[in-house]
Design an enzyme around this catalytic site. Structure first.
Site, PDB file in Angstrom:
ATOM      1  N   CYS A 127     -22.581  40.395  33.712  1.00 30.68           N
ATOM      2  CA  CYS A 127     -21.837  38.889  34.086  1.00 30.68           C
ATOM      3  C   CYS A 127     -23.007  39.102  33.491  1.00 30.68           C
ATOM      4  CB  CYS A 127     -21.876  38.648  35.343  1.00 30.68           C
ATOM      5  SG  CYS A 127     -21.084  37.334  35.121  1.00 30.68           S
ATOM      6  N   CYS A 130     -23.859  34.949  35.421  1.00 31.72           N
ATOM      7  CA  CYS A 130     -24.803  34.980  37.145  1.00 31.72           C
ATOM      8  C   CYS A 130     -25.532  35.254  36.704  1.00 31.72           C
ATOM      9  CB  CYS A 130     -23.432  36.401  37.516  1.00 31.72           C
ATOM     10  SG  CYS A 130     -21.789  36.345  37.675  1.00 31.72           S
ATOM     11  N   ASP A 131     -25.894  36.646  35.629  1.00 37.11           N
ATOM     12  CA  ASP A 131     -27.280  37.027  36.317  1.00 37.11           C
ATOM     13  C   ASP A 131     -28.262  36.960  34.778  1.00 37.11           C
ATOM     14  OD1 ASP A 131     -26.528  38.343  38.588  1.00 37.11           O
ATOM     15  OD2 ASP A 131     -25.728  40.614  37.195  1.00 37.11           O
TER      16      ASP A 131
END
Ligand code: NAP
Length: 297
Positions: A127, A130-131
């Site tokens: 992701c 997200c990261d």
């Protein structure tokens, strides 16, 4: 006894909930992890009619709030099985529904390397939104050739110092608009006809081995690896009850009916040609209309 039990709180499941609540049905939404499903990994949604530009998280929050404001509530429980009488057993309880809508979506496909899970959270991610921020001014690689991989590479090119985009063929499956945008980025390097064959690193990911079609290998020193090689369904728990195809997707007649009466399917979990946000919410509304009508009988 619920009128409709909805399994999965992604766009398909929450849309079904929205329609069912507006029809005054008694519903239960079961979700194993977090609401929103895969859409929360989208950095930007630009192809949803009527909404010019929104993040996946904003979209999921808006939809969740619509459902919540109508009195909808999600129970965070993992479904373990459904039986012939439409009893749904979770890790905590058993519930009964006049009808059931399965909207369990799909999960990220893994590359399948033995050492892959060892590096999850230690350099390997599925992701980018997200990261991605963990890799400011670092070197990363993205694997895949669909829209997700192209979008991830574009997103990361604005954060990381260097982005490698590795694809197993010489043409992308994803949209040309993304490819054209990527070609303009000076910090993006394309590696075609190649796969990632090994991950290396002591405590965390330090490099990967990339192998081309002629078996030539090169080592890339990278800090982060974003794997975007598509999704696969998680319908094993329903396999004893309803028909599923050889790839694990639920077979849907007229886009909504499973092989079992009063059990319907919506979204990425079913056999379909296009798995996108627009088609997920379309499925959710259709499944709700069919389930509402059945529950009224
Ligand atoms: P996808 O379109 O299925 O693409 C998966 C990619 O990964 C393909 O290029 C495939 O290669 C490659 N791949 C699969 N297994 C691999 C492996 N083991 N090793 C290396 N490469 C592998 O998946 P997606 O990109 O996640 O997208 C899923 C759906 O969501 C699609 O319908 C997509 O259009 C949609 N989506 C839409 C948007 C948007 O519209 N903004 C954004 C994201 C996703 P091959 O091409 O060789 O098969």
């Amino acid at each position: 006894m619920y009128d409709i039990i909805i399994i999965g709180a992604g766009p398909a499941g929450l849309t079904a909930a929205l329609y069912a609540l507006r029809a005054n049905k008694k519903i239960l939404i079961l979700e194993a992890k977090a609401y929103g499903g895969q859409i929360i990994t989208a950095h930007k949604i630009e192809n949803y009619p009527g909404i010019d530009n929104i993040t996946g998280v904003e979209f999921a929050d808006n939809l969740y709030n619509q459902v919540k404001n109508l009195g909808g509530e999600i129970k965070y429980e993992t479904v373990l099985k459904i039986d012939e009488e439409r009893n749904v057993t979770t890790d905590k309880n058993t519930y009964s529904g006049k009808t059931i809508i399965i909207a369990t979506g799909a999960k990220n496909r893994k590359l399948g390397l033995n050492e892959e899970s060892k590096y999850i959270g230690k350099g390997v991610s599925y992701c980018a939104s997200c990261d991605g921020n963990l890799f400011k001014e670092k070197t990363v690689a993205v694997i895949g050739g669909g829209n997700a991989a192209l979008e991830d590479a574009l997103y990361l090119s604005n954060i990381a110092k260097k982005v490698y985009l590795i694809h197993r063929r010489d043409t992308f499956r994803g949209e040309e608009a993304y490819y054209n945008a990527l070609k303009k980025k000076e910090n993006v390097t394309f590696i075609f006809n190649s796969v990632c064959s090994k991950l290396n690193g002591e405590e965390k990911l330090e490099s990967i081995i990339v192998k081309d079609n002629n078996e030539n290998e090169q080592e890339l020193k990278i800090d982060g690896l974003f794997i975007a090689v598509g999704q696969e369904p998680s319908n094993e728990i329903f396999a004893n009850l309803i028909d599923i195809d050889d790839k694990g997707y639920i077979i849907a007649h007229d886009d909504v009916y499973t092989s079992k009466e009063k059990i319907y399917v919506a979204g990425d979990a079913r056999v379909k040609k296009l798995r996108q946000l627009t088609t997920a919410v379309s499925d959710g509304s259709l499944a709700a209309i069919v389930a509402i009508s059945e529950a009224n009988n």
